[in-house]
Motif scaffolding. Sequence first.
Motif, PDB file in Angstrom:
ATOM      1  N   GLU A 229      15.072  -4.315  18.417  1.00  0.00           N
ATOM      2  CA  GLU A 229      14.138  -3.413  18.334  1.00  0.00           C
ATOM      3  C   GLU A 229      14.216  -2.641  17.496  1.00  0.00           C
ATOM      4  OE1 GLU A 229      15.514  -0.760  22.032  1.00  0.00           O
ATOM      5  OE2 GLU A 229      14.432   0.521  21.469  1.00  0.00           O
ATOM      6  N   ALA A 230      15.635  -2.716  16.627  1.00  0.00           N
ATOM      7  CA  ALA A 230      15.013  -1.671  15.890  1.00  0.00           C
ATOM      8  C   ALA A 230      14.418  -1.867  14.503  1.00  0.00           C
ATOM      9  CB  ALA A 230      16.443  -1.272  14.836  1.00  0.00           C
ATOM     10  N   MET A 231      14.128  -3.539  13.836  1.00  0.00           N
ATOM     11  CA  MET A 231      14.120  -4.366  13.170  1.00  0.00           C
ATOM     12  C   MET A 231      12.305  -4.053  13.381  1.00  0.00           C
ATOM     13  SD  MET A 231      15.181  -7.640  11.621  1.00  0.00           S
ATOM     14  CE  MET A 231      13.240  -8.015  12.030  1.00  0.00           C
ATOM     15  N   LEU A 232      12.002  -4.083  14.809  1.00  0.00           N
ATOM     16  CA  LEU A 232      10.420  -3.935  14.641  1.00  0.00           C
ATOM     17  C   LEU A 232      10.089  -2.588  14.687  1.00  0.00           C
ATOM     18  CD1 LEU A 232       9.834  -5.381  17.926  1.00  0.00           C
ATOM     19  CD2 LEU A 232       8.903  -6.238  15.623  1.00  0.00           C
ATOM     20  N   THR A 233      11.152  -1.240  15.001  1.00  0.00           N
ATOM     21  CA  THR A 233      10.017   0.309  14.190  1.00  0.00           C
ATOM     22  C   THR A 233      10.284  -0.133  13.175  1.00  0.00           C
ATOM     23  OG1 THR A 233      11.600   0.971  16.490  1.00  0.00           O
ATOM     24  CG2 THR A 233      10.891   2.400  14.740  1.00  0.00           C
ATOM     25  N   ALA A 234      11.138  -0.398  12.308  1.00  0.00           N
ATOM     26  CA  ALA A 234      11.225  -0.171  10.735  1.00  0.00           C
ATOM     27  C   ALA A 234      10.323  -0.593   9.950  1.00  0.00           C
ATOM     28  CB  ALA A 234      12.804  -0.727  10.083  1.00  0.00           C
ATOM     29  N   VAL A 235       9.807  -2.066  10.900  1.00  0.00           N
ATOM     30  CA  VAL A 235       8.350  -2.858  10.029  1.00  0.00           C
ATOM     31  C   VAL A 235       7.130  -2.159  11.171  1.00  0.00           C
ATOM     32  CG1 VAL A 235       7.284  -5.139  10.250  1.00  0.00           C
ATOM     33  CG2 VAL A 235       9.751  -5.404  10.198  1.00  0.00           C
ATOM     34  N   SER A 236       7.120  -1.259  11.896  1.00  0.00           N
ATOM     35  CA  SER A 236       6.496  -1.058  11.543  1.00  0.00           C
ATOM     36  C   SER A 236       5.760   0.286  10.764  1.00  0.00           C
ATOM     37  CB  SER A 236       6.094  -1.002  13.526  1.00  0.00           C
ATOM     38  OG  SER A 236       6.797  -0.204  13.900  1.00  0.00           O
ATOM     39  N   VAL A 237       6.763   1.525  11.381  1.00  0.00           N
ATOM     40  CA  VAL A 237       6.694   2.312   9.570  1.00  0.00           C
ATOM     41  C   VAL A 237       6.673   2.409   8.303  1.00  0.00           C
ATOM     42  CG1 VAL A 237       7.973   3.797   8.981  1.00  0.00           C
ATOM     43  CG2 VAL A 237       8.450   3.687  11.276  1.00  0.00           C
ATOM     44  N   ALA A 238       6.898   0.417   8.118  1.00  0.00           N
ATOM     45  CA  ALA A 238       7.070   0.628   6.479  1.00  0.00           C
ATOM     46  C   ALA A 238       5.754  -0.415   6.630  1.00  0.00           C
ATOM     47  CB  ALA A 238       7.790  -1.160   5.976  1.00  0.00           C
ATOM     48  N   VAL A 239       5.177  -0.978   7.372  1.00  0.00           N
ATOM     49  CA  VAL A 239       3.215  -1.348   7.253  1.00  0.00           C
ATOM     50  C   VAL A 239       2.665   0.087   7.362  1.00  0.00           C
ATOM     51  CG1 VAL A 239       1.721  -2.139   8.511  1.00  0.00           C
ATOM     52  CG2 VAL A 239       3.626  -3.662   8.112  1.00  0.00           C
ATOM     53  N   ALA A 240       3.055   1.073   7.962  1.00  0.00           N
ATOM     54  CA  ALA A 240       1.802   2.026   8.104  1.00  0.00           C
ATOM     55  C   ALA A 240       2.254   2.371   6.460  1.00  0.00           C
ATOM     56  CB  ALA A 240       2.879   2.900   9.311  1.00  0.00           C
ATOM     57  N   THR A 241       3.857   2.831   5.917  1.00  0.00           N
ATOM     58  CA  THR A 241       3.249   2.808   4.670  1.00  0.00           C
ATOM     59  C   THR A 241       2.743   2.789   3.827  1.00  0.00           C
ATOM     60  OG1 THR A 241       5.497   3.868   5.398  1.00  0.00           O
ATOM     61  CG2 THR A 241       5.377   4.231   2.793  1.00  0.00           C
ATOM     62  N   ALA A 242       2.354   1.251   3.994  1.00  0.00           N
ATOM     63  CA  ALA A 242       1.891   0.379   2.752  1.00  0.00           C
ATOM     64  C   ALA A 242       0.728   0.830   2.798  1.00  0.00           C
ATOM     65  CB  ALA A 242       2.788  -1.232   3.380  1.00  0.00           C
ATOM     66  N   ILE A 243       0.323   0.802   3.652  1.00  0.00           N
ATOM     67  CA  ILE A 243      -1.246   0.902   4.563  1.00  0.00           C
ATOM     68  C   ILE A 243      -1.963   2.088   4.081  1.00  0.00           C
ATOM     69  CG2 ILE A 243      -3.331   1.612   5.804  1.00  0.00           C
ATOM     70  CD1 ILE A 243      -1.760  -0.672   8.130  1.00  0.00           C
ATOM     71  N   ILE A 244      -0.765   3.558   3.875  1.00  0.00           N
ATOM     72  CA  ILE A 244      -1.178   5.103   3.572  1.00  0.00           C
ATOM     73  C   ILE A 244      -1.185   4.657   1.695  1.00  0.00           C
ATOM     74  CG2 ILE A 244      -0.707   7.209   3.065  1.00  0.00           C
ATOM     75  CD1 ILE A 244      -1.735   6.290   5.421  1.00  0.00           C
ATOM     76  N   LEU A 245       0.016   4.020   1.732  1.00  0.00           N
ATOM     77  CA  LEU A 245      -0.371   3.998  -0.234  1.00  0.00           C
ATOM     78  C   LEU A 245      -1.563   2.811  -0.811  1.00  0.00           C
ATOM     79  CD1 LEU A 245       3.881   3.396  -0.197  1.00  0.00           C
ATOM     80  CD2 LEU A 245       2.041   5.216  -1.299  1.00  0.00           C
ATOM     81  N   SER A 246      -1.631   2.913   0.082  1.00  0.00           N
ATOM     82  CA  SER A 246      -2.478   1.162  -0.634  1.00  0.00           C
ATOM     83  C   SER A 246      -4.064   1.889  -0.685  1.00  0.00           C
ATOM     84  CB  SER A 246      -3.578   0.446   0.287  1.00  0.00           C
ATOM     85  OG  SER A 246      -3.850   0.934   1.508  1.00  0.00           O
ATOM     86  N   PHE A 247      -4.476   3.322  -0.663  1.00  0.00           N
ATOM     87  CA  PHE A 247      -5.809   4.186  -0.356  1.00  0.00           C
ATOM     88  C   PHE A 247      -5.173   4.641  -1.413  1.00  0.00           C
ATOM     89  CE2 PHE A 247      -5.398   4.955   4.399  1.00  0.00           C
ATOM     90  CZ  PHE A 247      -6.716   3.804   4.034  1.00  0.00           C
ATOM     91  N   THR A 248      -4.037   5.403  -2.228  1.00  0.00           N
ATOM     92  CA  THR A 248      -3.659   6.328  -3.557  1.00  0.00           C
ATOM     93  C   THR A 248      -4.003   4.951  -4.653  1.00  0.00           C
ATOM     94  OG1 THR A 248      -1.600   5.466  -3.402  1.00  0.00           O
ATOM     95  CG2 THR A 248      -1.685   7.195  -2.683  1.00  0.00           C
ATOM     96  N   ARG A 249      -4.631   3.621  -4.649  1.00  0.00           N
ATOM     97  CA  ARG A 249      -4.435   2.546  -5.943  1.00  0.00           C
ATOM     98  C   ARG A 249      -5.743   2.970  -6.465  1.00  0.00           C
ATOM     99  NH1 ARG A 249      -4.267  -3.091  -4.055  1.00  0.00           N
ATOM    100  NH2 ARG A 249      -4.722  -3.169  -6.501  1.00  0.00           N
TER     101      ARG A 249
END
Lengths: 249, 150
Positions: A229-249
Amino acid sequence: MSSDLVMDTCLLAGSIILKNGGETYRTEETMALIAKAAGMDDVNSSATPTSIILSFRCSGFDHTRMVRTPKRTTNLNKITLVNDVSRQFVGGKINLEQAYRTLREIDQKKQIYPKWLQHLAAATASGSFAMLAGGDWGSLVPSAIAGLIVNLSQEYLEQFVRMKFFTEFSAALLGGLFALLTVTVFPQLHLSIIIIGAMLPLFPGIAITNSLRDLMAGDLVAGVSRGVEAMLTAVSVAVATAIILSFTR
Amino acid sequence: MLLKGLALSFASSVAWCVLFNVPVRTIVAAGLAGVVGFLVYSILPIYGAEVLLSTFVSAAVVSLLSQLLSIILRVPSTNFSVAGIIPLVPGSLAYKAMLAFVNNDYVGGITQATKTLMVAGAIASGLIFGISVLTIWKGARYAGKRAQRD
């Protein structure tokens, strides 16, 4: 002593603990202690993060019941109160009827801190964590607002979406979008600091700690499922962060 | 600088307590757990400790402190340890990993992600260490009592 009341009290205590973010070994121990103190023989209790089974023998008859707890929140105050009640009952200070009534009251209790204070706390946590991660005073306010947005959207989206991991993903996405917007308007701020602070309210702290304590208590099934459960939460937050960061490229 | 960090770690731990509905009478103690954790975490690198060691030691200190506080205040120790580990969370490492992945630097991303996982593992093992020390002590005490009775 009627065995029905013992069963009801034990299961109520167990389901309050499990519903509000307690460890499964604490659930099992509390139920077994109450049942043993009420004079039942051959007590066996078993809990996973989603269900409780309790069985005992009372004057020659076996009693077994199971309850499911599909919906879980975090309210450590209720766990503390149930802990107090079970201590008092086992110590002989209150009888079973009183214990059952107190447990019913605890189950109906609202959260001790009002909603606005919780949102304010999320903002404080985000702001101060951003500064701990190396931010300056200028980044305190934007990351606090981003944390507030994350917490607010997590609460409101949960009512519509009803899927925990997607709610967290969308909340992280919204907080990240706000951080991106802030940095676009004020280019002297650091995007990294704001995002690090904003994601703090989504940190699966209670899942990690409970999973470790369950694993330590030898409860491997519960520990592993909470860890996932903890890992799935961490991964979904990480993917959301990655999507946000991909806008800054 | 250190004073600012202490105040900030206290603030974030207390705020985290409010998010999790920790009882009012234990909230200051939980903030104290966060402060002590952060103090150990920021002092150890001065003496040349690596980030993994200092994370492990400070998580262990937080866990031990929460066990002691839970005995003193008679509340479950989760109340303190959940808030106490907040200043140790590897937020910036996880962010760097994501940044590297997005910039197609997969090798650098995996390096940072592994570092993040190692720090998370250090927090986990520190917590476990703190729990087990007290469990062993309790077990030894009961064993001593049993030996006296027999």
